[in-house]
Design a protein around this motif. Sequence first.
Motif, PDB file in Angstrom:
ATOM      1  N   ARG A  63       0.829  -1.197   0.000  1.00  0.00           N
ATOM      2  CA  ARG A  63       0.000   0.000   0.000  1.00  0.00           C
ATOM      3  C   ARG A  63       0.871   1.258   0.000  1.00  0.00           C
ATOM      4  N   ILE A  64       1.946   1.240   0.771  1.00  0.00           N
ATOM      5  CA  ILE A  64       2.846   2.397   0.811  1.00  0.00           C
ATOM      6  C   ILE A  64       3.449   2.642  -0.561  1.00  0.00           C
ATOM      7  N   VAL A  65       3.895   1.590  -1.206  1.00  0.00           N
ATOM      8  CA  VAL A  65       4.560   1.737  -2.499  1.00  0.00           C
ATOM      9  C   VAL A  65       3.571   2.136  -3.587  1.00  0.00           C
ATOM     10  N   THR A  66       2.397   1.538  -3.612  1.00  0.00           N
ATOM     11  CA  THR A  66       1.476   1.793  -4.724  1.00  0.00           C
ATOM     12  C   THR A  66       0.639   3.048  -4.533  1.00  0.00           C
ATOM     13  N   ASP A  67       0.218   3.350  -3.313  1.00  0.00           N
ATOM     14  CA  ASP A  67      -0.657   4.499  -3.099  1.00  0.00           C
ATOM     15  C   ASP A  67       0.093   5.823  -3.188  1.00  0.00           C
TER      16      ASP A  67
END
Length: 102
Positions: A63-67
């Motif tokens: 989530r951190i990487v994609t959002d």
Amino acid sequence: MWDWAYLIPIIGVSIPIVAIWTSHQRKLAKMQIDATVEHTAEKAAQYASKIQTLEDRVQVLERIVTDRGYDIATQIEALRDTRKVEESGSGVPLNMERKERA
């Protein structure tokens, strides 16, 4: 010499002894299997719990990487800046040269 008549009572006594011993050995084997099954089930539950925790952590990282895109380096630097502030202290510095006058 040897009389075959003595052999019949010896066999008659031996058969129940062997049957009792065999039954006892089966019970011991069953108890060992049950203990192994219980231990294995407990370990499997522990591993499942650890796997779930790791999956949750991977989801957070994804989530951190994609959002937020690839802004991770900036986030790390922001954390470092926060540590520098905490190490140096926060708040208003005290001016110890001026003393109160009574």
